[in-house]
Design a protein around this motif. Structure first.
Motif, PDB file in Angstrom:
ATOM      1  N   SER A 263      -7.843 -18.878 -29.111  1.00 53.81           N
ATOM      2  CA  SER A 263      -7.557 -17.702 -29.673  1.00 53.81           C
ATOM      3  C   SER A 263      -8.800 -17.102 -30.641  1.00 53.81           C
ATOM      4  CB  SER A 263      -6.139 -17.687 -30.553  1.00 53.81           C
ATOM      5  OG  SER A 263      -6.336 -18.820 -31.588  1.00 53.81           O
ATOM      6  N   SER A 264      -9.598 -17.987 -30.748  1.00 51.95           N
ATOM      7  CA  SER A 264     -10.704 -17.451 -31.701  1.00 51.95           C
ATOM      8  C   SER A 264     -11.934 -18.341 -31.129  1.00 51.95           C
ATOM      9  CB  SER A 264     -10.488 -17.951 -32.977  1.00 51.95           C
ATOM     10  OG  SER A 264     -10.340 -19.232 -33.377  1.00 51.95           O
ATOM     11  N   VAL A 265     -13.172 -18.265 -32.038  1.00 45.52           N
ATOM     12  CA  VAL A 265     -14.498 -18.982 -31.566  1.00 45.52           C
ATOM     13  C   VAL A 265     -15.172 -19.231 -32.925  1.00 45.52           C
ATOM     14  CG1 VAL A 265     -14.866 -17.806 -29.199  1.00 45.52           C
ATOM     15  CG2 VAL A 265     -15.908 -16.758 -31.319  1.00 45.52           C
ATOM     16  N   ASP A 266     -15.957 -20.178 -32.750  1.00 44.64           N
ATOM     17  CA  ASP A 266     -16.657 -20.623 -33.912  1.00 44.64           C
ATOM     18  C   ASP A 266     -18.073 -19.497 -34.256  1.00 44.64           C
ATOM     19  OD1 ASP A 266     -15.194 -23.080 -34.601  1.00 44.64           O
ATOM     20  OD2 ASP A 266     -15.578 -23.382 -32.452  1.00 44.64           O
ATOM     21  N   LEU A 267     -18.359 -19.192 -33.154  1.00 44.61           N
ATOM     22  CA  LEU A 267     -19.615 -18.535 -33.292  1.00 44.61           C
ATOM     23  C   LEU A 267     -19.639 -17.289 -32.229  1.00 44.61           C
ATOM     24  CD1 LEU A 267     -22.706 -17.823 -34.537  1.00 44.61           C
ATOM     25  CD2 LEU A 267     -23.442 -19.378 -32.858  1.00 44.61           C
ATOM     26  N   TRP A 268     -20.052 -16.143 -32.737  1.00 42.61           N
ATOM     27  CA  TRP A 268     -20.272 -14.873 -31.876  1.00 42.61           C
ATOM     28  C   TRP A 268     -21.731 -14.435 -32.026  1.00 42.61           C
ATOM     29  CZ3 TRP A 268     -18.960  -9.170 -32.916  1.00 42.61           C
ATOM     30  CH2 TRP A 268     -19.472  -8.311 -31.936  1.00 42.61           C
ATOM     31  N   ILE A 269     -22.417 -14.627 -30.710  1.00 39.27           N
ATOM     32  CA  ILE A 269     -23.920 -14.333 -30.919  1.00 39.27           C
ATOM     33  C   ILE A 269     -23.726 -12.831 -30.215  1.00 39.27           C
ATOM     34  CG2 ILE A 269     -26.363 -14.627 -30.126  1.00 39.27           C
ATOM     35  CD1 ILE A 269     -25.194 -17.774 -29.733  1.00 39.27           C
ATOM     36  N   HIS A 285     -11.952 -13.142 -33.043  1.00 39.25           N
ATOM     37  CA  HIS A 285     -11.944 -14.011 -34.561  1.00 39.25           C
ATOM     38  C   HIS A 285     -13.002 -15.037 -34.593  1.00 39.25           C
ATOM     39  CE1 HIS A 285      -7.954 -11.973 -34.811  1.00 39.25           C
ATOM     40  NE2 HIS A 285      -7.664 -12.241 -33.724  1.00 39.25           N
ATOM     41  N   PRO A 286     -14.165 -14.587 -34.644  1.00 38.11           N
ATOM     42  CA  PRO A 286     -15.177 -15.533 -34.987  1.00 38.11           C
ATOM     43  C   PRO A 286     -15.450 -15.993 -36.290  1.00 38.11           C
ATOM     44  CG  PRO A 286     -16.251 -13.194 -34.848  1.00 38.11           C
ATOM     45  CD  PRO A 286     -14.571 -13.067 -34.721  1.00 38.11           C
ATOM     46  N   ARG A 287     -15.768 -17.280 -36.314  1.00 33.46           N
ATOM     47  CA  ARG A 287     -15.886 -17.898 -37.847  1.00 33.46           C
ATOM     48  C   ARG A 287     -17.230 -17.406 -38.287  1.00 33.46           C
ATOM     49  NH1 ARG A 287     -14.808 -24.101 -37.505  1.00 33.46           N
ATOM     50  NH2 ARG A 287     -15.027 -24.139 -39.583  1.00 33.46           N
ATOM     51  N   ALA A 288     -18.245 -17.220 -37.310  1.00 34.66           N
ATOM     52  CA  ALA A 288     -19.678 -16.741 -37.664  1.00 34.66           C
ATOM     53  C   ALA A 288     -20.255 -15.907 -36.776  1.00 34.66           C
ATOM     54  CB  ALA A 288     -20.497 -17.944 -37.848  1.00 34.66           C
ATOM     55  N   GLY A 320     -15.908  -8.779 -45.250  1.00 41.84           N
ATOM     56  CA  GLY A 320     -14.496  -8.231 -45.313  1.00 41.84           C
ATOM     57  C   GLY A 320     -13.825  -9.207 -44.454  1.00 41.84           C
ATOM     58  N   ALA A 321     -14.181  -9.359 -43.437  1.00 39.95           N
ATOM     59  CA  ALA A 321     -13.368  -9.979 -42.294  1.00 39.95           C
ATOM     60  C   ALA A 321     -13.479 -11.583 -42.308  1.00 39.95           C
ATOM     61  CB  ALA A 321     -13.888  -9.560 -40.902  1.00 39.95           C
ATOM     62  N   LYS A 322     -14.137 -11.812 -43.528  1.00 41.76           N
ATOM     63  CA  LYS A 322     -14.288 -13.321 -43.542  1.00 41.76           C
ATOM     64  C   LYS A 322     -14.926 -14.065 -42.393  1.00 41.76           C
ATOM     65  CE  LYS A 322     -10.546 -13.960 -46.963  1.00 41.76           C
ATOM     66  NZ  LYS A 322     -10.333 -12.449 -47.230  1.00 41.76           N
ATOM     67  N   VAL A 323     -16.212 -13.265 -42.010  1.00 44.24           N
ATOM     68  CA  VAL A 323     -16.933 -13.633 -40.723  1.00 44.24           C
ATOM     69  C   VAL A 323     -18.182 -13.962 -41.489  1.00 44.24           C
ATOM     70  CG1 VAL A 323     -18.144 -13.350 -38.923  1.00 44.24           C
ATOM     71  CG2 VAL A 323     -15.720 -12.366 -39.031  1.00 44.24           C
ATOM     72  N   GLN A 324     -18.797 -15.519 -41.436  1.00 45.28           N
ATOM     73  CA  GLN A 324     -19.993 -15.831 -42.040  1.00 45.28           C
ATOM     74  C   GLN A 324     -21.253 -15.450 -41.385  1.00 45.28           C
ATOM     75  OE1 GLN A 324     -20.740 -20.097 -41.758  1.00 45.28           O
ATOM     76  NE2 GLN A 324     -22.457 -20.187 -43.089  1.00 45.28           N
TER      77      GLN A 324
END
Length: 358
Positions: A263-269, A285-288, A320-324
């Motif tokens: 439902s999410s990924v750790d990284l979007w490039i 919903h990427p973490r970074a 604001g979306a809490k994405v690093q």
């Protein structure tokens, strides 16, 4: 490398595999190197993947009509590509090549990488036709339309997402609209080169392809999504080519995530585009986030980054979306992604060989 990679069909539903003979737990991390523009190098266990890999740098004067056409044919700078390949560790350091789309600033060097390393290619039909025209054996390239699933190493699975290209059909349709070659182009009889224009040999390849990677590591699951372009204008509009509906890009991404069970990924490039980010982040919903395609793709590769990364609007949105935000500083910057997140790691040896001091 314990064993050569092989690509084979697994089911009639276009589920394919690039696999090793003896499966075991996946690697506990992937090392990710930004080599410039949208050129990425993924090292996950025995999987050694180059995405795009454009090193040559065709000169601006070669093109006219906004990159639509060229004044003459061109050939890859195989010396430059070989130099980068050697810095990475030589031919055995690459066993799979991906192209997001087939424009010259992404796919121009793919055949050279394959010739130098023997690596197989996954990309659009256009990418495969370009490879064939460059004397890469036809069986070394697998064309994908989106929806395919590949095992690219022990515990490492890749899902192909049919995506779109940047631009607007009302403003620059020749750049944006999905176009595929129907046959291998004819090389220049004198130089052996191809025409790099986006309306010539290097059309976009039916829009674009994104690649979703999921790793079932010993310490848990982690994932990343790579997309080298995209347009917010019709991200939710189906891609139709030659009467066939390939689905809307954002829905295709949702389908790939569902197939992967995430439902999410750790990284979007992804490309440095705030409008696309506003549509993709609520789905992915990427973490970074690691921005690509923001640097000068006409400047010599050896010059490195000519201007620091800056996009205050996108940076503010991500915060604001809490994405690093992972801010690249120089070509060949490297990060390690694992179950706990992503962090920069040194890549000094490679940078030293290629002349990048920072």
């Amino acid at each position: 490398m314990r064993q050569m990679l092989r690509i084979f069909a697994v089911t009639c539903a276009a589920v394919c595999a690039v696999a090793f003979a003896k499966p075991h737990a996946g690697p506990d991390h992937v090392d990710i190197t930004w080599m410039s523009v949208t050129n990425m190098y993924f090292q996950a266990g025995e999987a050694r993947v180059v995405a795009d890999g454009y090193i040559t740098r065709l000169p601006d004067k070669l093109f006219y009509a906004n990159f639509d056409s060229t004044r003459e044919s061109a050939t890859p700078d195989t010396v430059a590509v070989k130099r980068v390949l050697t810095a990475l560790g030589g031919p055995s350091s690459v066993n799979l090549l991906l192209t997001g789309h087939s424009h010259w600033d992404h796919a121009f060097d793919t055949p050279a990488w394959s010739t130098l390393s023997g690596a197989k290619i996954i990309g659009s039909k256009t990418t495969c036709f370009l490879a064939i025209a460059s004397k890469v054996p036809a069986g070394r390239c697998t064309p994908v339309d989106g929806g395919e699933k590949f095992v690219v190493g022990d515990g490492v699975t890749m899902y192909v997402v049919r995506w779109n290209h940047s631009g607007d059909p009302a403003k620059n349709p020749r750049l944006h609209n999905p176009i595929e070659l129907t046959r291998p182009p004819t090389p220049d009889p004198r130089t052996g080169g191809l025409r790099a224009g986006v309306t010539e040999d290097f059309v976009n390849g039916g829009g674009n392809r994104g690649y979703l990677f999921v790793v079932d590591g010993a310490g848990g699951r982690y994932s990343w999504y790579f997309s080298n372009s995209g347009s917010a204008v019709d991200l939710n509009v189906p891609i139709v080519l030659d009467g066939k509906n390939y689905g809307a890009p954002i829905e295709n991404l949702q389908s790939a995530m569902k197939a992967a069970g995430i439902s999410s990924v750790d990284l979007w490039i992804g490309a440095d585009d705030i409008d696309v980010a506003r549509l993709v982040v609520p789905v992915l919903h990427p973490r970074a986030f690691l921005p690509v395609h923001w640097d000068n793709f006409l400047a010599p590769f050896e010059a490195g980054v000519t201007k620091p990364y800056s996009n205050p609007v996108l940076s503010s949105y991500l915060a604001g979306a809490k994405v690093q935000l992972m801010t690249p500083l120089q070509y060949m910057d490297k990060w390690r992604l694992d179950r706990t997140g992503i962090r920069p790691i040194p890549n000094d040896d490679v940078k030293k060989v290629l002349g990048f001091s920072r």
